[in-house]
Design an enzyme around this catalytic site. Sequence first.
Site, PDB file in Angstrom:
ATOM      1  N   VAL A  56       8.913 -29.178  -4.170  1.00  0.00           N
ATOM      2  CA  VAL A  56       9.594 -31.015  -3.443  1.00  0.00           C
ATOM      3  C   VAL A  56      11.012 -29.998  -2.841  1.00  0.00           C
ATOM      4  CG1 VAL A  56       8.167 -32.690  -3.793  1.00  0.00           C
ATOM      5  CG2 VAL A  56       9.680 -32.358  -5.681  1.00  0.00           C
ATOM      6  N   ASN A  78       7.196 -38.933  -6.251  1.00  0.00           N
ATOM      7  CA  ASN A  78       6.518 -39.741  -7.227  1.00  0.00           C
ATOM      8  C   ASN A  78       6.858 -37.973  -8.346  1.00  0.00           C
ATOM      9  OD1 ASN A  78       4.751 -40.826  -9.267  1.00  0.00           O
ATOM     10  ND2 ASN A  78       4.053 -39.244  -8.684  1.00  0.00           N
ATOM     11  N   SER A 129      12.466 -45.445 -13.430  1.00  0.00           N
ATOM     12  CA  SER A 129      12.481 -45.241 -15.243  1.00  0.00           C
ATOM     13  C   SER A 129      12.891 -46.226 -15.769  1.00  0.00           C
ATOM     14  CB  SER A 129      11.836 -43.699 -15.452  1.00  0.00           C
ATOM     15  OG  SER A 129      11.925 -43.728 -16.213  1.00  0.00           O
ATOM     16  N   TYR A 142      17.250 -36.321 -17.421  1.00  0.00           N
ATOM     17  CA  TYR A 142      15.793 -36.513 -16.857  1.00  0.00           C
ATOM     18  C   TYR A 142      16.417 -38.179 -16.802  1.00  0.00           C
ATOM     19  CZ  TYR A 142      11.313 -39.772 -16.293  1.00  0.00           C
ATOM     20  OH  TYR A 142      10.284 -40.240 -16.365  1.00  0.00           O
ATOM     21  N   ALA A 144      19.317 -39.232 -16.142  1.00  0.00           N
ATOM     22  CA  ALA A 144      20.682 -39.780 -14.832  1.00  0.00           C
ATOM     23  C   ALA A 144      19.643 -39.334 -14.412  1.00  0.00           C
ATOM     24  CB  ALA A 144      21.466 -38.196 -15.831  1.00  0.00           C
ATOM     25  N   THR A 145      18.844 -38.311 -13.367  1.00  0.00           N
ATOM     26  CA  THR A 145      18.272 -37.971 -12.714  1.00  0.00           C
ATOM     27  C   THR A 145      18.028 -39.164 -12.340  1.00  0.00           C
ATOM     28  OG1 THR A 145      16.057 -37.455 -13.444  1.00  0.00           O
ATOM     29  CG2 THR A 145      18.030 -35.615 -12.202  1.00  0.00           C
ATOM     30  N   LYS A 146      17.031 -40.064 -12.949  1.00  0.00           N
ATOM     31  CA  LYS A 146      16.014 -40.905 -12.345  1.00  0.00           C
ATOM     32  C   LYS A 146      17.344 -42.525 -12.138  1.00  0.00           C
ATOM     33  CE  LYS A 146      12.386 -40.228 -12.974  1.00  0.00           C
ATOM     34  NZ  LYS A 146      11.148 -39.834 -12.152  1.00  0.00           N
ATOM     35  N   ILE A 175       4.165 -45.756 -20.122  1.00  0.00           N
ATOM     36  CA  ILE A 175       3.292 -45.809 -18.972  1.00  0.00           C
ATOM     37  C   ILE A 175       2.168 -44.822 -19.901  1.00  0.00           C
ATOM     38  CG2 ILE A 175       1.703 -44.929 -17.017  1.00  0.00           C
ATOM     39  CD1 ILE A 175       4.531 -47.734 -17.104  1.00  0.00           C
TER      40      ILE A 175
HETATM   41  N1  LIG Z   1       3.948 -41.679 -17.465  1.00  0.00           N
HETATM   42  C1  LIG Z   1       4.929 -42.219 -17.735  1.00  0.00           C
HETATM   43  O1  LIG Z   1       4.894 -42.348 -18.916  1.00  0.00           O
HETATM   44  C2  LIG Z   1       6.095 -42.524 -16.354  1.00  0.00           C
HETATM   45  C3  LIG Z   1       7.552 -43.242 -16.989  1.00  0.00           C
HETATM   46  C4  LIG Z   1       8.507 -43.339 -16.472  1.00  0.00           C
HETATM   47  C5  LIG Z   1       8.372 -43.180 -15.097  1.00  0.00           C
HETATM   48  N2  LIG Z   1       7.691 -42.050 -14.767  1.00  0.00           N
HETATM   49  C6  LIG Z   1       8.017 -41.656 -13.037  1.00  0.00           C
HETATM   50  O2  LIG Z   1       6.330 -41.159 -12.855  1.00  0.00           O
HETATM   51  C7  LIG Z   1       6.418 -40.250 -11.666  1.00  0.00           C
HETATM   52  C8  LIG Z   1       4.836 -39.238 -12.146  1.00  0.00           C
HETATM   53  O3  LIG Z   1       4.800 -39.103 -13.582  1.00  0.00           O
HETATM   54  P1  LIG Z   1       3.392 -39.108 -14.187  1.00  0.00           P
HETATM   55  O4  LIG Z   1       3.738 -38.682 -15.766  1.00  0.00           O
HETATM   56  O5  LIG Z   1       2.239 -38.985 -13.415  1.00  0.00           O
HETATM   57  O6  LIG Z   1       3.924 -37.189 -14.542  1.00  0.00           O
HETATM   58  P2  LIG Z   1       2.612 -35.753 -14.059  1.00  0.00           P
HETATM   59  O7  LIG Z   1       3.517 -34.519 -15.183  1.00  0.00           O
HETATM   60  O8  LIG Z   1       1.383 -36.259 -14.758  1.00  0.00           O
HETATM   61  O9  LIG Z   1       3.091 -35.295 -13.488  1.00  0.00           O
HETATM   62  C9  LIG Z   1       4.184 -34.727 -11.994  1.00  0.00           C
HETATM   63  C10 LIG Z   1       2.920 -34.324 -10.681  1.00  0.00           C
HETATM   64  O10 LIG Z   1       4.533 -33.257 -10.462  1.00  0.00           O
HETATM   65  C11 LIG Z   1       4.116 -32.214  -9.850  1.00  0.00           C
HETATM   66  N3  LIG Z   1       5.631 -31.451  -9.611  1.00  0.00           N
HETATM   67  C12 LIG Z   1       6.372 -30.732 -10.668  1.00  0.00           C
HETATM   68  N4  LIG Z   1       6.758 -30.216  -9.893  1.00  0.00           N
HETATM   69  C13 LIG Z   1       6.771 -30.816  -8.740  1.00  0.00           C
HETATM   70  C14 LIG Z   1       8.115 -29.867  -8.052  1.00  0.00           C
HETATM   71  N5  LIG Z   1       8.336 -29.252  -8.459  1.00  0.00           N
HETATM   72  N6  LIG Z   1       7.100 -29.992  -6.679  1.00  0.00           N
HETATM   73  C15 LIG Z   1       6.111 -30.740  -6.268  1.00  0.00           C
HETATM   74  N7  LIG Z   1       5.093 -31.262  -7.294  1.00  0.00           N
HETATM   75  C16 LIG Z   1       6.203 -31.303  -8.732  1.00  0.00           C
HETATM   76  C17 LIG Z   1       3.513 -32.253 -10.893  1.00  0.00           C
HETATM   77  O11 LIG Z   1       2.434 -30.574 -10.112  1.00  0.00           O
HETATM   78  C18 LIG Z   1       2.456 -32.766 -11.465  1.00  0.00           C
HETATM   79  O12 LIG Z   1       1.025 -33.133  -9.935  1.00  0.00           O
HETATM   80  C19 LIG Z   1       7.053 -39.229 -12.266  1.00  0.00           C
HETATM   81  O13 LIG Z   1       8.812 -39.150 -11.332  1.00  0.00           O
HETATM   82  C20 LIG Z   1       8.375 -39.799 -13.771  1.00  0.00           C
HETATM   83  O14 LIG Z   1       9.524 -39.909 -14.189  1.00  0.00           O
HETATM   84  C21 LIG Z   1       6.495 -41.738 -15.674  1.00  0.00           C
END
Ligand SMILES: NC(=O)c1ccc[n+]([C@@H]2O[C@H](COP(=O)([O-])OP(=O)(O)OC[C@H]3O[C@@H](n4cnc5c(N)ncnc54)[C@H](O)[C@@H]3O)[C@@H](O)[C@H]2O)c1
Length: 245
Positions: A56, A78, A129, A142, A144-146, A175
């Site tokens: 991305v 996402n 987040s 993390y 700061a980007t969010k 989560i």
């Molecule tokens: N899990 C949590 O507790 C939580 C809480 C708050 C926010 N979030 C946000 O939710 C979103 C999903 O998180 P998750 O926990 O499912 O993470 P995860 O690590 O399970 O999945 C992230 C996905 O992003 C893909 N990815 C990573 N780098 C990439 C790149 N350069 N280009 C394209 N794809 C790429 C990975 O291959 C993976 O499939 C994220 O933005 C995360 O910050 C998660």
Amino acid sequence: MTKKAIVTGGAQGIGAELVAALIEADYEVGIIDIDSDALAEIAKRCKGVTPLPADVGNRAEVEAAFREFGSLDLLVNNAGIVRFGPLIDQTQDDIQAVISVNLMGSMLCAQQAAKRMQDIGGVIINMSSVNAVHPAPNVGLYAATKAAIANLTQLQALEWGPLGIRVNAIAPGFIDAGMSAPIFADEKVRAKRSGGVPLHRLGTAADVISAVLYLASDAAAYIHGHELVIDGGVINSVLAHLPRD
Ligand SMILES: NC(=O)c1ccc[n+]([C@@H]2O[C@H](COP(=O)([O-])OP(=O)(O)OC[C@H]3O[C@@H](n4cnc5c(N)ncnc54)[C@H](O)[C@@H]3O)[C@@H](O)[C@H]2O)c1
């Protein structure tokens, strides 16, 4: 008519569960993900999925992925990564990687989506987040980007609302899925964290997905430029955690 959605980072974690929910809701789904093996696997399992392997943070790859998928009604930005550790130890690579995926990636994908949605209409949902609101220590860049994503959502809402594009952000808390699942696999950590949440439980991918489906739907037709916090009340509970007599 079948609607079309792109989910970034949809090959695993919350994104993969979201893809399944969107398919169930009759969307045709394109997944942009850097993990081509996981992507091939999910495309094999789920009918209605178009695998779009791309980083991305790479403009040429993002453009090619959107070109291949064509028109779309919904983008869920996402994809996200974290490089845990104290700020003082973050390497240039750590800083660069997190900015590239979380901020640059969201922006590049949103731009491509907006170009296809303008004057036709569409919905963009950016994954923020609770760290955007109250940063936790040791999450590197993390948080700061969010926070930047939350701000960018407001600006996209201002510039793209008049083009018929509705933009919102989601800010999940603790989560029990994806990148946080290994942390909560430790029973002690799990009990401590869930005990600190006013609803006394961790969130699930389903909690996040129902918010995405709501914001994507016409039920949210007048919700625009908003950051929806999904955290069981945790960021409102700061004062409750201070010691008292
Ligand atoms: N899990 C949590 O507790 C939580 C809480 C708050 C926010 N979030 C946000 O939710 C979103 C999903 O998180 P998750 O926990 O499912 O993470 P995860 O690590 O399970 O999945 C992230 C996905 O992003 C893909 N990815 C990573 N780098 C990439 C790149 N350069 N280009 C394209 N794809 C790429 C990975 O291959 C993976 O499939 C994220 O933005 C995360 O910050 C998660």
